[in-house]
Design an enzyme around this catalytic site. Sequence first.
Site, PDB file in Angstrom:
ATOM      1  N   GLY A 124      83.395  44.197  -0.570  1.00  0.00           N
ATOM      2  CA  GLY A 124      82.058  44.348  -1.113  1.00  0.00           C
ATOM      3  C   GLY A 124      80.992  44.354  -0.032  1.00  0.00           C
ATOM      4  O   GLY A 124      81.160  43.773   1.043  1.00  0.00           O
TER       5      GLY A 124
ATOM      6  N   ASP B 254      92.301  37.620   2.592  1.00  0.00           N
ATOM      7  CA  ASP B 254      91.986  36.300   2.065  1.00  0.00           C
ATOM      8  C   ASP B 254      93.168  35.346   2.241  1.00  0.00           C
ATOM      9  O   ASP B 254      94.331  35.743   2.080  1.00  0.00           O
ATOM     10  CB  ASP B 254      91.627  36.392   0.577  1.00  0.00           C
ATOM     11  CG  ASP B 254      90.393  37.256   0.349  1.00  0.00           C
ATOM     12  OD1 ASP B 254      89.542  37.325   1.249  1.00  0.00           O
ATOM     13  OD2 ASP B 254      90.293  37.858  -0.740  1.00  0.00           O
TER      14      ASP B 254
ATOM     15  N   ARG C 272      89.373  43.193   4.394  1.00  0.00           N
ATOM     16  CA  ARG C 272      89.171  41.745   4.397  1.00  0.00           C
ATOM     17  C   ARG C 272      90.424  41.085   3.813  1.00  0.00           C
ATOM     18  O   ARG C 272      90.849  41.424   2.711  1.00  0.00           O
ATOM     19  CB  ARG C 272      87.962  41.347   3.562  1.00  0.00           C
ATOM     20  CG  ARG C 272      87.464  39.915   3.827  1.00  0.00           C
ATOM     21  CD  ARG C 272      86.513  39.425   2.764  1.00  0.00           C
ATOM     22  NE  ARG C 272      87.209  39.173   1.517  1.00  0.00           N
ATOM     23  CZ  ARG C 272      86.940  39.785   0.382  1.00  0.00           C
ATOM     24  NH1 ARG C 272      85.996  40.711   0.318  1.00  0.00           N
ATOM     25  NH2 ARG C 272      87.630  39.500  -0.703  1.00  0.00           N
TER      26      ARG C 272
ATOM     27  N   SER D  27      88.453  41.152  -7.197  1.00  0.00           N
ATOM     28  CA  SER D  27      87.318  40.288  -7.513  1.00  0.00           C
ATOM     29  C   SER D  27      87.691  39.134  -8.433  1.00  0.00           C
ATOM     30  O   SER D  27      86.862  38.641  -9.196  1.00  0.00           O
ATOM     31  CB  SER D  27      86.168  41.101  -8.132  1.00  0.00           C
ATOM     32  OG  SER D  27      85.619  41.960  -7.185  1.00  0.00           O
TER      33      SER D  27
ATOM     34  N   TYR E 206      79.771  36.711  -6.786  1.00  0.00           N
ATOM     35  CA  TYR E 206      78.649  37.641  -6.845  1.00  0.00           C
ATOM     36  C   TYR E 206      77.353  37.052  -7.398  1.00  0.00           C
ATOM     37  O   TYR E 206      76.336  37.733  -7.415  1.00  0.00           O
ATOM     38  CB  TYR E 206      79.061  38.869  -7.666  1.00  0.00           C
ATOM     39  CG  TYR E 206      80.239  39.584  -7.052  1.00  0.00           C
ATOM     40  CD1 TYR E 206      80.128  40.190  -5.806  1.00  0.00           C
ATOM     41  CD2 TYR E 206      81.479  39.614  -7.685  1.00  0.00           C
ATOM     42  CE1 TYR E 206      81.209  40.825  -5.215  1.00  0.00           C
ATOM     43  CE2 TYR E 206      82.573  40.255  -7.097  1.00  0.00           C
ATOM     44  CZ  TYR E 206      82.423  40.853  -5.875  1.00  0.00           C
ATOM     45  OH  TYR E 206      83.496  41.477  -5.285  1.00  0.00           O
TER      46      TYR E 206
ATOM     47  N   GLU F 295      95.903  38.199  -0.160  1.00  0.00           N
ATOM     48  CA  GLU F 295      95.791  39.644  -0.375  1.00  0.00           C
ATOM     49  C   GLU F 295      94.869  40.262   0.663  1.00  0.00           C
ATOM     50  O   GLU F 295      94.113  39.558   1.343  1.00  0.00           O
ATOM     51  CB  GLU F 295      95.275  39.954  -1.781  1.00  0.00           C
ATOM     52  CG  GLU F 295      93.922  39.360  -2.101  1.00  0.00           C
ATOM     53  CD  GLU F 295      93.547  39.563  -3.559  1.00  0.00           C
ATOM     54  OE1 GLU F 295      92.698  40.441  -3.808  1.00  0.00           O
ATOM     55  OE2 GLU F 295      94.091  38.867  -4.436  1.00  0.00           O
TER      56      GLU F 295
ATOM     57  N   GLU G 142      85.168  46.278 -12.014  1.00  0.00           N
ATOM     58  CA  GLU G 142      84.270  45.956 -10.902  1.00  0.00           C
ATOM     59  C   GLU G 142      83.144  46.988 -10.749  1.00  0.00           C
ATOM     60  O   GLU G 142      82.524  47.082  -9.691  1.00  0.00           O
ATOM     61  CB  GLU G 142      85.072  45.866  -9.605  1.00  0.00           C
ATOM     62  CG  GLU G 142      86.132  44.779  -9.615  1.00  0.00           C
ATOM     63  CD  GLU G 142      86.973  44.771  -8.362  1.00  0.00           C
ATOM     64  OE1 GLU G 142      86.448  44.397  -7.299  1.00  0.00           O
ATOM     65  OE2 GLU G 142      88.153  45.157  -8.442  1.00  0.00           O
TER      66      GLU G 142
ATOM     67  N   ASN H  62      91.964  43.263   0.996  1.00  0.00           N
ATOM     68  CA  ASN H  62      91.036  44.114   0.264  1.00  0.00           C
ATOM     69  C   ASN H  62      90.659  45.298   1.152  1.00  0.00           C
ATOM     70  O   ASN H  62      90.085  45.113   2.221  1.00  0.00           O
ATOM     71  CB  ASN H  62      89.793  43.287  -0.096  1.00  0.00           C
ATOM     72  CG  ASN H  62      88.827  43.996  -1.000  1.00  0.00           C
ATOM     73  OD1 ASN H  62      88.650  45.207  -0.917  1.00  0.00           O
ATOM     74  ND2 ASN H  62      88.176  43.244  -1.858  1.00  0.00           N
TER      75      ASN H  62
END
Length: 303
Positions: free
Chosen positions: A270, A248, A246, A145, A207, A264, A19, A266
Amino acid sequence: MLSQDYKKVAVVMGGFSSEREVSLVTGQECSRALKGEGFEVIDIIADTNLIDFLIEAKPDVIFNALHGRWGEDGCAQGIFEWLQIPYTHSGIHASSTAMDKIKTKEVYEANQLPTPQGRKIPKYKEVEHLPFNPPYVIKPVRDGSSVGVEIVHSEENRSFLGKKFEVDYMIEKYIPGRELTVSVLNDKSLNVTEINTKGFYDYSAKYSENGSYHEVPAKIPEDVFEACLKYAEVAHRALGCEGLTRTDFRWDDTQGLDGLMLLETNTQPGMTPTSLSPEQARLTGMDLGQLCRKLVEMASWNK
């Protein structure tokens, strides 16, 4: 008004993970935002000389813009702790735990958070049987990611049998339905976003410009919306996270609230132009500069 303690900020970005390129964009965006807030900012591209760069720079605080292994899994946090420099986001233990998808599931389950069944495939060990019938998801245990993630839909697709992986992988039951996500800042959920893509929400969809469409606030039933907010806060606290996270979700909308599952958490979301957390923060009236300043003001060490 700037904190009297934190005026000189080192934005650490890059690193060695898959990443790296995303981290560089996150770092550049946050560096620009922090300069706009009046901070003295030093950009540091992380490599094997990271410790030397930090000692020479003598920052008051580190903004950790690294993503993936070595930057998000407790390794870089250990360096920051050793140097006793305050840094943003979560500490060693929370970062290491959240980066490991198996350990994260264990924390979820211990706190009565719904999550799909998953099984670990240890590295270098031959896959002798598959614990689930298709569809299922196979993903690296310690990557982010959506790197290396594959959805297996067909019974005929048994290519993993007899295979040996060079890193730990996880097989997880596939949850059909919709993609949701919630950012948590300082223990408080910001909003619920639904992520719409033409296919799988993979690295490119995350992205690339126009790779996905975000609907925020998500147009979902109130009980599911409120559960997302609550579950994300519980996950943030249970994992021991700090600053911004964050979480998900997948939601099978044919099952109502019972179809909501955490995937998961994070610990360093990002901050690119297409990223989800800054978008949710904007709806609270907080632009990227204000969000980055908030994270700097919350920075600490000895976490």
